[in-house]
Write an enzyme that holds these catalytic residues in place. Structure first.
Site, short mmCIF file in Angstrom:
data_model
loop_
_atom_site.label_atom_id
_atom_site.label_comp_id
_atom_site.label_asym_id
_atom_site.label_seq_id
_atom_site.Cartn_x
_atom_site.Cartn_y
_atom_site.Cartn_z
CE1 TYR A 109 -2.82 -3.06 0.21
CE2 TYR A 109 -3.37 -2.68 2.61
CZ TYR A 109 -3.71 -3.57 1.48
OH TYR A 109 -4.40 -4.67 1.54
CG PHE A 254 -13.84 -6.05 -3.66
CD1 PHE A 254 -13.18 -4.75 -3.33
CD2 PHE A 254 -13.21 -6.31 -4.94
CE1 PHE A 254 -12.47 -3.86 -4.01
CE2 PHE A 254 -12.63 -5.70 -5.72
CZ PHE A 254 -12.15 -4.44 -5.18
N GLY A 257 -19.11 -5.54 -2.79
CA GLY A 257 -19.10 -5.91 -4.23
C GLY A 257 -17.99 -5.33 -5.06
CG LEU A 262 -25.01 -5.04 -3.40
CD1 LEU A 262 -25.81 -4.56 -2.11
CD2 LEU A 262 -24.84 -6.40 -3.33
#
Length: 332
Positions: A109, A254, A257, A262
């Site tokens: 990161y 996630f 999603g 969605l």
């Protein structure tokens, strides 16, 4: 990966939907029963600490089930310094004020940036703070993720993380992904050597299937698994069930999603409308009620969104609502 991380085969997308989804993902963990201190809030009031569940990570590290994923505090493309470094420090400090004591990060990161910011903001760390970091993915450039599971590289990565985080020992070190070019046993053997040397306390895995977890546990103890998991994407269902059976923590990434979000006009949207809350908060509630081993770690670069995570803790789904949402598996 973290619950907010990108798949090593995909470039991370930082859309608003991805951002909110990953930010709110872990609030669901607050909904389970329990009596230890974690967080909770009413969206109309200042978030405060309330009674909520904890989890014994590795059997000896008590962590509040709502953690914080520190990927989004870096620059665009998860590369370099954030545009407002002071804001990133404020987010980290506010997370701790709200009771977060599990922060998930990784060498990749930034690279290095997230770990450096965590140390800058929080060192010396509060008592009971668990910093979990990862190694095994390298970053040639913005949005690029390349596996490297060579034993010598992993040992070097651990030493680097110790230095950047200003730690003598890392409480949870996770293999970020399995390098297809390196035998898994060799990569994990390096982690065991560092564990035996007192450099790391516990070991976790990311992006693995149950068979790989079983193989890994023949080499060294594993305390957690971090896989992609959300309402519509249950590809890691078997891994989650294995974690439940074996008492391993499961960190979903996630959880809403990712960038896809969605599908509209489904049970999540209906439930959100009925409760006057967002679809993201409803998704969190479902996650928590799905499993007591769920340890979501949402990430954000915004104090407001961090506090919004906490506000999701008040939502409790009815059995009918949970069942209707659960039926959405595979409908993305």
């Amino acid at each position: 990966m973290t619950d907010e991380s990108a798949d090593p085969k995909q470039k991370p997308s930082v859309t608003r939907r991805t951002f909110l989804g990953t930010t709110l993902a872990s609030g669901a963990a607050l909904l389970a029963g329990g009596s230890d201190v974690i967080f909770g809030a009413d969206p109309s009031t200042e978030p405060t600490m309330v009674t909520n569940p904890t989890w014994k990570l590795g059997g000896d590290l008590t962590v509040n089930r709502l953690g914080f994923g520190a990927m989004r505090i870096t620059g665009e493309g998860i590369w370099g310094w954030p545009p407002d470094r002071q804001n990133a420090l404020k987010v980290l400090r506010r997370a701790v004020e709200l009771g977060v004591n599990l922060i998930d990060t990784a060498y990749a990161y930034g690279p290095e940036t997230s770990e450096l910011l965590i140390a800058d903001a929080l060192h010396p760390y509060p008592k009971g703070m668990v910093i979990a970091t990862k190694g095994g993915l390298t970053r040639p450039g913005p949005g690029q993720w390349v596996p490297n599971g060579r034993p010598e590289y992993l040992k070097q990565a651990i030493e680097g993380s110790l230095k950047r985080l200003r730690l003598e020992r890392i409480d949870l070190y996770q293999l970020h992904t399995i390098d297809p070019k390196v035998p898994m046993e060799a990569s994990l053997g390096a982690l065991k050597e560092m564990q035996d040397a007192g450099k790391i306390r516990h070991v976790g895995l990311s992006n693995v299937d149950p068979e790989e977890i079983v193989r890994s546990r023949k080499i060294l103890p594993i305390v957690s698994v971090q896989n992609r998991y959300n309402i519509e994407d249950r590809e890691s269902e078997k891994a989650l069930i294995y974690c439940e059976k074996e008492g391993l923590g499961f960190m979903p990434w996630f959880p809403i999603g990712g960038g896809r979000g969605l599908k509209p006009k489904n049970a999540v949207e209906t439930t959100a409308r009925n409760h006057g809350m967002s679809v993201f908060q409803v998704a969190l509630a479902w996650l928590l009620e799905r499993s007591p081993v769920m340890l979501p770690i949402p990430g954000t670069s915004s104090v407001a969104h961090l506090e919004e995570n906490v506000a999701a803790a008040k939502l409790k789904l009815t059995p009918a609502e949970w069942k209707a949402i659960d039926a959405l598996a595979g409908q993305s």
